[in-house]
Design an enzyme around this catalytic site. Structure first.
Site, PDB file in Angstrom:
ATOM      1  N   THR A  15     123.910  56.075  17.545  1.00 29.52           N
ATOM      2  CA  THR A  15     124.313  54.838  16.876  1.00 29.52           C
ATOM      3  C   THR A  15     123.282  54.501  15.791  1.00 29.52           C
ATOM      4  OG1 THR A  15     123.169  53.360  18.437  1.00 29.52           O
ATOM      5  CG2 THR A  15     125.448  53.984  18.974  1.00 29.52           C
ATOM      6  N   GLY A  16     123.760  53.840  14.753  1.00 28.10           N
ATOM      7  CA  GLY A  16     122.865  53.485  13.640  1.00 28.10           C
ATOM      8  C   GLY A  16     122.278  54.719  12.980  1.00 28.10           C
ATOM      9  N   ALA A  17     123.140  55.695  12.707  1.00 24.84           N
ATOM     10  CA  ALA A  17     122.652  56.982  12.200  1.00 24.84           C
ATOM     11  C   ALA A  17     122.770  57.110  10.682  1.00 24.84           C
ATOM     12  CB  ALA A  17     123.404  58.120  12.890  1.00 24.84           C
ATOM     13  N   SER A  18     123.022  55.994   9.992  1.00 24.70           N
ATOM     14  CA  SER A  18     123.195  56.073   8.535  1.00 24.70           C
ATOM     15  C   SER A  18     121.881  55.965   7.771  1.00 24.70           C
ATOM     16  CB  SER A  18     124.141  54.958   8.076  1.00 24.70           C
ATOM     17  OG  SER A  18     123.720  53.727   8.630  1.00 24.70           O
ATOM     18  N   GLY A  20     117.148  55.768   8.275  1.00 24.31           N
ATOM     19  CA  GLY A  20     115.935  55.657   9.081  1.00 24.31           C
ATOM     20  C   GLY A  20     115.878  56.569  10.298  1.00 24.31           C
ATOM     21  N   ILE A  21     115.481  55.999  11.411  1.00 21.74           N
ATOM     22  CA  ILE A  21     115.237  56.758  12.641  1.00 21.74           C
ATOM     23  C   ILE A  21     116.528  57.430  13.134  1.00 21.74           C
ATOM     24  CG2 ILE A  21     114.637  56.459  15.089  1.00 21.74           C
ATOM     25  CD1 ILE A  21     112.723  54.142  14.092  1.00 21.74           C
ATOM     26  N   GLY A  22     117.633  56.686  13.085  1.00 22.96           N
ATOM     27  CA  GLY A  22     118.905  57.240  13.560  1.00 22.96           C
ATOM     28  C   GLY A  22     119.354  58.417  12.715  1.00 22.96           C
ATOM     29  N   SER A 147     111.064  49.165  21.173  1.00 28.64           N
ATOM     30  CA  SER A 147     110.135  48.789  20.092  1.00 28.64           C
ATOM     31  C   SER A 147     108.798  48.366  20.679  1.00 28.64           C
ATOM     32  CB  SER A 147     110.708  47.619  19.295  1.00 28.64           C
ATOM     33  OG  SER A 147     109.741  47.119  18.405  1.00 28.64           O
ATOM     34  N   TYR A 161     114.932  39.431  19.083  1.00 26.34           N
ATOM     35  CA  TYR A 161     114.860  40.895  18.949  1.00 26.34           C
ATOM     36  C   TYR A 161     113.899  41.490  19.969  1.00 26.34           C
ATOM     37  CZ  TYR A 161     113.392  45.295  16.677  1.00 26.34           C
ATOM     38  OH  TYR A 161     113.076  46.607  16.401  1.00 26.34           O
TER      39      TYR A 161
HETATM   40  N1  LIG Z   1     111.249  50.694  11.665  1.00 25.14           N
HETATM   41  C1  LIG Z   1     110.473  50.235  12.630  1.00 25.14           C
HETATM   42  O1  LIG Z   1     109.279  49.926  12.404  1.00 25.14           O
HETATM   43  C2  LIG Z   1     110.988  50.079  14.018  1.00 25.14           C
HETATM   44  C3  LIG Z   1     110.052  49.756  15.026  1.00 25.14           C
HETATM   45  C4  LIG Z   1     110.503  49.626  16.328  1.00 25.14           C
HETATM   46  C5  LIG Z   1     111.830  49.835  16.630  1.00 25.14           C
HETATM   47  N2  LIG Z   1     112.718  50.140  15.639  1.00 25.14           N
HETATM   48  C6  LIG Z   1     114.113  50.336  16.024  1.00 25.14           C
HETATM   49  O2  LIG Z   1     114.585  51.563  15.525  1.00 25.14           O
HETATM   50  C7  LIG Z   1     116.001  51.502  15.391  1.00 25.14           C
HETATM   51  C8  LIG Z   1     116.396  52.032  14.033  1.00 25.14           C
HETATM   52  O3  LIG Z   1     115.882  51.183  13.025  1.00 25.14           O
HETATM   53  P1  LIG Z   1     115.302  51.737  11.652  1.00 25.14           P
HETATM   54  O4  LIG Z   1     113.901  51.325  11.570  1.00 25.14           O
HETATM   55  O5  LIG Z   1     115.645  53.168  11.475  1.00 25.14           O
HETATM   56  O6  LIG Z   1     116.084  50.783  10.628  1.00 25.14           O
HETATM   57  P2  LIG Z   1     117.263  51.046   9.583  1.00 25.14           P
HETATM   58  O7  LIG Z   1     116.912  52.172   8.676  1.00 25.14           O
HETATM   59  O8  LIG Z   1     117.540  49.705   9.022  1.00 25.14           O
HETATM   60  O9  LIG Z   1     118.499  51.529  10.497  1.00 25.14           O
HETATM   61  C9  LIG Z   1     119.224  50.645  11.298  1.00 25.14           C
HETATM   62  C10 LIG Z   1     120.524  51.296  11.696  1.00 25.14           C
HETATM   63  O10 LIG Z   1     121.228  50.372  12.565  1.00 25.14           O
HETATM   64  C11 LIG Z   1     122.508  50.117  12.013  1.00 25.14           C
HETATM   65  N3  LIG Z   1     122.913  48.727  12.232  1.00 25.14           N
HETATM   66  C12 LIG Z   1     122.283  47.603  11.813  1.00 25.14           C
HETATM   67  N4  LIG Z   1     123.033  46.512  12.106  1.00 25.14           N
HETATM   68  C13 LIG Z   1     124.148  46.976  12.730  1.00 25.14           C
HETATM   69  C14 LIG Z   1     125.313  46.360  13.237  1.00 25.14           C
HETATM   70  N5  LIG Z   1     125.516  45.061  13.177  1.00 25.14           N
HETATM   71  N6  LIG Z   1     126.256  47.149  13.822  1.00 25.14           N
HETATM   72  C15 LIG Z   1     126.085  48.486  13.875  1.00 25.14           C
HETATM   73  N7  LIG Z   1     125.034  49.130  13.385  1.00 25.14           N
HETATM   74  C16 LIG Z   1     124.075  48.386  12.819  1.00 25.14           C
HETATM   75  C17 LIG Z   1     122.393  50.368  10.530  1.00 25.14           C
HETATM   76  O11 LIG Z   1     123.697  50.670  10.017  1.00 25.14           O
HETATM   77  P3  LIG Z   1     124.108  50.491   8.452  1.00 25.14           P
HETATM   78  O12 LIG Z   1     122.870  50.785   7.644  1.00 25.14           O
HETATM   79  O13 LIG Z   1     125.191  51.486   8.248  1.00 25.14           O
HETATM   80  O14 LIG Z   1     124.592  49.088   8.258  1.00 25.14           O
HETATM   81  C18 LIG Z   1     121.427  51.549  10.497  1.00 25.14           C
HETATM   82  O15 LIG Z   1     122.133  52.744  10.689  1.00 25.14           O
HETATM   83  C19 LIG Z   1     116.386  50.031  15.615  1.00 25.14           C
HETATM   84  O16 LIG Z   1     116.861  49.863  16.939  1.00 25.14           O
HETATM   85  C20 LIG Z   1     115.071  49.304  15.450  1.00 25.14           C
HETATM   86  O17 LIG Z   1     115.054  48.111  16.179  1.00 25.14           O
HETATM   87  C21 LIG Z   1     112.318  50.265  14.339  1.00 25.14           C
END
Ligand SMILES: NC(=O)c1ccc[n+]([C@@H]2O[C@H](COP(=O)([O-])OP(=O)(O)OC[C@H]3O[C@@H](n4cnc5c(N)ncnc54)[C@H](OP(=O)(O)O)[C@@H]3O)[C@@H](O)[C@H]2O)c1
Length: 255
Positions: A15-18, A20-22, A147, A161
């Site tokens: 999920t959320g694979a578009s 960053g981490i996903g 996180s 969050y």
């Molecule tokens: N970056 C950090 O420092 C960090 C630290 C700790 C944990 N995390 C966790 O890592 C995970 C990935 O985050 P990321 O940092 O890679 O950020 P990201 O690049 O913003 O990616 C977030 C992903 O979640 C999807 N998403 C957001 N809102 C959504 C919704 N309402 N319904 C369905 N999908 C949704 C986005 O989809 P679209 O873009 O297609 O809308 C995107 O694919 C998250 O769970 C975040 O809490 C991140």
């Protein structure tokens, strides 16, 4: 692990694979042979790019769209997965967001529910939907993306969050306890500060610089550094790792 054949014959849902981490996790699994269901919300272009990268690495996958802020979207995604006719071998519950930096006294019930649904409840019910087939086959992997905020309460305005992520870590352990006897390995990865859209949306550059300075390795992380850990947790090398929340933060927080 062999780049091409590590997850051959398996289906992964990320999920959320578009972005960053996903995105890096989907690529990491897809480039090693898994057929990847690439879920996205707004950014179809990002999801398309991930699928193209996987195909360039001789893999394949499929895009699924859903808003996981609300239960209608969660049920919609579960239905789309069912319609693919594929049993999920690897589930990565990664979609997540702060949605909006909000101090506690400004929280509405609706915003609280959206943050909890996206970061916790969606993962719970997607997992519940795919687990029976894992149980039947006595094999499966669930990785939840928690996180570092779950450990220290999160930055100001991230209260719902961090609360959701704390519960996601606890859910990981409870699920591992219940389903380990069925051959399913459940773990979580807890990223520190990682350079993704998340911070482009919610953090000031000064805050990221301060975080890098407070990290023994002197920098924030890259999304592929989290994806590599997810891939490892689903590999044979991690066969005795169960119910753990793996902290990946360059030494920012040592637990
Ligand atoms: N970056 C950090 O420092 C960090 C630290 C700790 C944990 N995390 C966790 O890592 C995970 C990935 O985050 P990321 O940092 O890679 O950020 P990201 O690049 O913003 O990616 C977030 C992903 O979640 C999807 N998403 C957001 N809102 C959504 C919704 N309402 N319904 C369905 N999908 C949704 C986005 O989809 P679209 O873009 O297609 O809308 C995107 O694919 C998250 O769970 C975040 O809490 C991140």
């Amino acid at each position: 692990m062999n780049e091409q054949t590590g997850f051959q014959g398996m289906t992964a849902l990320v999920t959320g694979a578009s972005s960053g981490i996903g995105a890096e996790t989907a690529y990491g699994l897809g480039s090693r042979g898994a057929f990847v269901l690439i879920h996205y919300h707004h950014h179809q272009d990002g999801a398309d790019e991930v699928l193209q990268r996987i195909r360039d690495a001789s893999g394949d996958g499929l895009l699924l769209q859903a808003d996981l802020n609300r239960m209608e979207g969660v049920h919609g995604l579960i239905e789309q997965v069912r319609k693919t006719g594929r049993a999920i071998d690897i589930l990565v519950n990664n979609a997540g967001s702060l949605i909006k930096r909000t101090r506690f006294l400004e929280f509405t019930e609706d915003l609280w529910n959206q943050v909890l649904t996206l970061n916790l409840t969606s993962a719970v019910f997607i997992t519940q939907a795919v687990l029976p087939q894992m149980v039947e086959r006595k094999k499966g992997f669930v990785v939840n993306i928690s996180s570092v905020a779950a450990r220290f309460g999160g930055g100001l305005g991230a209260l719902a969050y961090s609360t959701a992520k704390g519960a996601l870590s606890t859910f990981t352990k409870a699920l591992a306890r219940e389903f380990a006897p069925y051959g399913i390995r459940t773990n979580a990865v807890s990223p520190g500060t990682i350079d993704t859209n998340y911070h482009r949306n919610f953090s000031k550059p000064e805050a990221l610089e301060a975080c890098a300075a407070a990290t023994p390795m002197g920098r924030i992380g890259k999304p592929e550094e989290i994806a590599d850990v997810v891939v490892f947790l689903c590999s044979e090398g991690a066969r005795f790792i169960q119910g753990q929340v793996v902290e990946v933060n360059g030494g920012f927080l040592m637990v």
